[in-house]
Design a protein around this motif. Structure first.
Motif, PDB file in Angstrom:
ATOM      1  N   GLU B 147      -6.628 -17.821  -1.475  1.00 39.14           N
ATOM      2  CA  GLU B 147      -5.876 -18.389  -1.351  1.00 39.14           C
ATOM      3  C   GLU B 147      -4.770 -17.383  -1.019  1.00 39.14           C
ATOM      4  OE1 GLU B 147      -2.819 -22.400  -1.838  1.00 39.14           O
ATOM      5  OE2 GLU B 147      -4.963 -22.215  -2.927  1.00 39.14           O
ATOM      6  N   ALA B 148      -4.486 -16.358  -1.996  1.00 37.72           N
ATOM      7  CA  ALA B 148      -3.529 -15.386  -1.820  1.00 37.72           C
ATOM      8  C   ALA B 148      -3.977 -14.405  -0.642  1.00 37.72           C
ATOM      9  CB  ALA B 148      -3.483 -14.733  -2.942  1.00 37.72           C
ATOM     10  N   ARG B 149      -5.205 -14.260  -0.652  1.00 37.82           N
ATOM     11  CA  ARG B 149      -5.513 -13.193   0.650  1.00 37.82           C
ATOM     12  C   ARG B 149      -5.110 -14.123   1.971  1.00 37.82           C
ATOM     13  NH1 ARG B 149      -9.299  -8.953   1.463  1.00 37.82           N
ATOM     14  NH2 ARG B 149      -9.529  -8.905   3.915  1.00 37.82           N
ATOM     15  N   GLN B 150      -5.525 -15.428   1.995  1.00 33.28           N
ATOM     16  CA  GLN B 150      -5.281 -15.898   3.118  1.00 33.28           C
ATOM     17  C   GLN B 150      -3.612 -15.868   3.735  1.00 33.28           C
ATOM     18  OE1 GLN B 150      -6.051 -20.137   3.100  1.00 33.28           O
ATOM     19  NE2 GLN B 150      -6.746 -20.136   5.213  1.00 33.28           N
ATOM     20  N   ALA B 151      -2.741 -15.953   2.460  1.00 34.36           N
ATOM     21  CA  ALA B 151      -1.220 -16.116   2.661  1.00 34.36           C
ATOM     22  C   ALA B 151      -0.890 -14.589   3.157  1.00 34.36           C
ATOM     23  CB  ALA B 151      -0.529 -16.614   1.282  1.00 34.36           C
ATOM     24  N   ILE B 152      -1.549 -13.695   2.481  1.00 36.51           N
ATOM     25  CA  ILE B 152      -1.142 -12.097   2.753  1.00 36.51           C
ATOM     26  C   ILE B 152      -1.570 -11.709   4.087  1.00 36.51           C
ATOM     27  CG2 ILE B 152      -1.568  -9.861   2.046  1.00 36.51           C
ATOM     28  CD1 ILE B 152      -1.730 -10.827  -1.041  1.00 36.51           C
ATOM     29  N   GLU B 153      -2.529 -12.195   4.610  1.00 31.49           N
ATOM     30  CA  GLU B 153      -3.145 -11.938   5.811  1.00 31.49           C
ATOM     31  C   GLU B 153      -2.073 -12.543   6.744  1.00 31.49           C
ATOM     32  OE1 GLU B 153      -7.209 -13.027   6.195  1.00 31.49           O
ATOM     33  OE2 GLU B 153      -7.900 -11.407   5.351  1.00 31.49           O
ATOM     34  N   THR B 158       2.441 -10.925  10.981  1.00 26.38           N
ATOM     35  CA  THR B 158       3.446 -10.944  11.857  1.00 26.38           C
ATOM     36  C   THR B 158       4.025  -9.133  11.956  1.00 26.38           C
ATOM     37  OG1 THR B 158       4.981 -10.899   9.441  1.00 26.38           O
ATOM     38  CG2 THR B 158       4.443 -12.876  10.543  1.00 26.38           C
ATOM     39  N   LEU B 159       3.212  -8.351  11.320  1.00 26.89           N
ATOM     40  CA  LEU B 159       3.683  -6.966  11.608  1.00 26.89           C
ATOM     41  C   LEU B 159       3.170  -6.411  12.789  1.00 26.89           C
ATOM     42  CD1 LEU B 159       2.904  -5.284   8.038  1.00 26.89           C
ATOM     43  CD2 LEU B 159       5.009  -6.576   8.644  1.00 26.89           C
ATOM     44  N   ARG B 164      -0.516  -3.573  10.575  1.00 28.26           N
ATOM     45  CA  ARG B 164      -1.325  -4.440   9.878  1.00 28.26           C
ATOM     46  C   ARG B 164      -2.685  -3.699   9.575  1.00 28.26           C
ATOM     47  NH1 ARG B 164      -5.103  -7.834  10.776  1.00 28.26           N
ATOM     48  NH2 ARG B 164      -5.731  -6.957  13.048  1.00 28.26           N
ATOM     49  N   GLN B 165      -3.038  -3.291  10.607  1.00 28.05           N
ATOM     50  CA  GLN B 165      -4.498  -2.678  10.477  1.00 28.05           C
ATOM     51  C   GLN B 165      -4.524  -1.613   9.458  1.00 28.05           C
ATOM     52  OE1 GLN B 165      -6.153  -0.967  14.163  1.00 28.05           O
ATOM     53  NE2 GLN B 165      -5.980  -2.924  15.079  1.00 28.05           N
ATOM     54  N   THR B 190       0.892  11.413   9.610  1.00 28.78           N
ATOM     55  CA  THR B 190       1.424  10.392  10.347  1.00 28.78           C
ATOM     56  C   THR B 190       0.907   8.797   9.811  1.00 28.78           C
ATOM     57  OG1 THR B 190       1.216  11.607  12.457  1.00 28.78           O
ATOM     58  CG2 THR B 190       1.244   9.330  12.603  1.00 28.78           C
ATOM     59  N   VAL B 191      -0.251   8.804   9.100  1.00 31.29           N
ATOM     60  CA  VAL B 191      -0.895   7.737   8.670  1.00 31.29           C
ATOM     61  C   VAL B 191       0.037   7.561   7.375  1.00 31.29           C
ATOM     62  CG1 VAL B 191      -2.845   6.817   7.472  1.00 31.29           C
ATOM     63  CG2 VAL B 191      -3.153   8.120   9.565  1.00 31.29           C
ATOM     64  N   LYS B 192       0.495   8.578   6.492  1.00 28.87           N
ATOM     65  CA  LYS B 192       1.082   8.330   5.228  1.00 28.87           C
ATOM     66  C   LYS B 192       2.562   7.898   5.620  1.00 28.87           C
ATOM     67  CE  LYS B 192      -1.098  12.138   2.530  1.00 28.87           C
ATOM     68  NZ  LYS B 192      -0.844  13.355   2.180  1.00 28.87           N
ATOM     69  N   VAL B 193       2.945   8.308   6.547  1.00 23.66           N
ATOM     70  CA  VAL B 193       4.520   7.746   6.913  1.00 23.66           C
ATOM     71  C   VAL B 193       4.493   6.339   7.310  1.00 23.66           C
ATOM     72  CG1 VAL B 193       6.414   8.122   8.571  1.00 23.66           C
ATOM     73  CG2 VAL B 193       5.171  10.205   7.374  1.00 23.66           C
ATOM     74  N   ARG B 194       3.257   5.978   8.335  1.00 21.00           N
ATOM     75  CA  ARG B 194       3.237   4.850   8.688  1.00 21.00           C
ATOM     76  C   ARG B 194       2.975   3.651   7.718  1.00 21.00           C
ATOM     77  NH1 ARG B 194       0.403   5.467  14.766  1.00 21.00           N
ATOM     78  NH2 ARG B 194       2.150   6.391  15.553  1.00 21.00           N
ATOM     79  N   LEU B 195       1.921   4.193   6.745  1.00 22.38           N
ATOM     80  CA  LEU B 195       1.742   3.353   5.712  1.00 22.38           C
ATOM     81  C   LEU B 195       2.790   2.910   4.767  1.00 22.38           C
ATOM     82  CD1 LEU B 195      -1.763   4.651   4.339  1.00 22.38           C
ATOM     83  CD2 LEU B 195      -1.202   2.206   5.054  1.00 22.38           C
ATOM     84  N   PHE B 196       3.636   4.122   4.517  1.00 19.60           N
ATOM     85  CA  PHE B 196       4.692   3.906   3.652  1.00 19.60           C
ATOM     86  C   PHE B 196       5.688   3.155   4.356  1.00 19.60           C
ATOM     87  CE2 PHE B 196       9.039   5.311   2.067  1.00 19.60           C
ATOM     88  CZ  PHE B 196       8.731   5.154   0.541  1.00 19.60           C
ATOM     89  N   ARG B 197       6.015   3.241   5.567  1.00 22.54           N
ATOM     90  CA  ARG B 197       7.206   2.263   6.409  1.00 22.54           C
ATOM     91  C   ARG B 197       6.494   0.802   6.460  1.00 22.54           C
ATOM     92  NH1 ARG B 197       9.184   6.051  11.336  1.00 22.54           N
ATOM     93  NH2 ARG B 197      10.055   7.520  10.012  1.00 22.54           N
ATOM     94  N   ALA B 198       5.221   0.878   6.773  1.00 21.20           N
ATOM     95  CA  ALA B 198       4.443  -0.687   6.625  1.00 21.20           C
ATOM     96  C   ALA B 198       4.572  -1.374   5.389  1.00 21.20           C
ATOM     97  CB  ALA B 198       3.114  -0.398   7.236  1.00 21.20           C
TER      98      ALA B 198
END
Ligand SMILES: [Zn+2]
Lengths: 169, 228
Positions: B147-153, B158-159, B164-165, B190-198
């Motif tokens: 259920e938590a997974r469904q809610a998190i997804e 919305t991102l 999201r990916q 780039t991946v690290k920065v995007r992850l941090f912001r995401a």
């Protein structure tokens, strides 16, 4: 509304990748020290770090999704096998016209060879003694073939034609 | 599947792959065997990588019905192209790239964006997620986790698509930053920065679900399939 982490100062931008490592607990030594020092003096980065850590907690709490069913790899191998079969069939269809043409050619050649051998073995031998009888080893006869006799070969036909033409002139 | 020949259907273990000395063979050894025509070696590669390929495809296509079919297609493409694979990259990197391309092809052919949930979370879901974030209380039972997974997804949906990916593949499915950079053709930093912001963005999206006064914007969940 909290300040968006993207709008921190330009100096903070160079720490973003390091902050990601910090959240992932993948930072040590001098780099960890420089991040800690920056965090001590930057409320924006501290807040962004707290948010990122909370986000990581949220996402890591649920773990990975369910995997494929137990028959997955067998289904994959069955599809691979089917694709291989299809490829083999396609290759066969491509070469089919050439193969059948080849066979037709081979059959024709065999037939021609059979006729030749039959001719050599039967007809040829039967005709040969006759020629010996009707063509005695007389050289002058060669130049005056018997008009009643049918020409035995191409040379005789030519000789007869030449003779006739000569006679007509 | 009964018409599958034994050489292909039998497991790699029972077939005693050539060169197998009892120790677990490396991927590159199995790849080499595949390249010389041992199909059973490929079956072993499928077994090793199916979970992650499935997670990757599921992460990009979201909860589409076709995840299993696309994941199978990924392995089929890998098999058909394995003779051309020069092993300069790891087999997994090569395979994940095929998977990412196959997903994009699928989305392009269908001319749709993956399912997008426009609905908010129920109060139960919000309080469950709040427990995870504030009280460090992860879900205990498998049903709570589902259920938590469904809610998190739903919040992830919305991102922006790339955020999201990245978050889903990194934090939920366990792909490394290096793997993400290779499969998405991005620089590691780039991946690290995007992850941090995401990560910051997902918390903002989560807080938007909790309205002032503790009320939630709960509405029935209705997925929509948007035309591009
Ligand atoms: Zn800062």
């Amino acid at each position: 509304m909290r300040q968006h982490p993207d709008f921190r100062s330009a100096a903070c931008a160079q720490f973003e990748a390091l902050l990601e490592d910090y959240v992932a607990a993948d930072l040590g030594g001098a780099r960890a020290k420089s991040v800690t020092e920056h965090l001590a003096g930057c409320a924006g980065c501290r807040e962004a770090l707290d948010e990122a850590a909370a986000g990581a907690r949220l996402l890591r709490a649920v773990g990975p999704a369910d995997g494929p069913g137990p028959a997955f790899n067998r289904t994959v191998m069955a599809r691979i096998y089917a694709a291989e079969q299809e490829r083999t069939a396609e290759r066969a269809t491509f070469w089919q016209p050439f193969v059948s043409l080849g066979w037709r050619f081979a059959a024709t050649a065999m037939l021609a060879l059979a006729i030749l051998i039959t001719y050599e073995a039967g007809w040829g031998r039967r005709l040969q003694p006759n020629l010996a009888v009707v063509r005695p080893s007389n050289v002058s006869d060669l130049f005056s073939p018997d008009p009643e006799r049918a020409p035995a070969n191409r040379d005789e036909v030519l000789m007869m034609l030449a003779e006739n033409n000569h006679g007509n002139n | 599947m009964s018409d599958v020949p034994k050489t292909m259907a039998a497991s790699a273990q029972t077939l005693a792959l050539p060169g197998n000395t009892g120790a677990k063979q490396e991927d590159w050894e199995l790849v080499r065997l595949c390249q010389s025509g041992t199909a059973a070696a490929f079956e072993e590669l499928v077994r090793r990588h199916q979970q992650r390929v499935f997670a990757l495809v599921g992460g990009i296509l979201r909860r589409s019905q076709d995840v299993e079919d696309v994941a199978q297609q990924v392995f089929l493409k890998a098999y058909l192209g394995i003779r051309r694979f020069d092993q300069r990259a790891a087999f997994s990197t090569w395979l994940y790239k095929i998977a990412v391309n196959e997903c994009w092809d699928y989305l392009r052919k269908r001319k749709v964006r993956p399912l997008v949930y426009e609905a908010d979370l129920s109060e139960e879901q919000v309080s469950q997620l709040d427990g995870i974030v504030s009280a460090h209380r992860p879900p205990e039972s498998p049903s709570q986790r589902a259920e938590a997974r469904q809610a998190i997804e739903r919040i992830l949906d919305t991102l922006p698509e790339q955020d999201r990916q990245l978050l889903l593949l990194k934090e939920m499915e366990g792909f490394s930053v290096q793997e993400l950079a290779e499969m998405l053709d991005l620089n590691v930093n780039t991946v690290k920065v995007r992850l941090f912001r995401a990560r910051g963005r997902i918390m903002q999206a989560f807080r938007r679900r909790v309205k002032p006064g503790g009320k939630t914007g709960a509405r029935p969940a209705t997925p929509t399939e948007r035309k591009r």
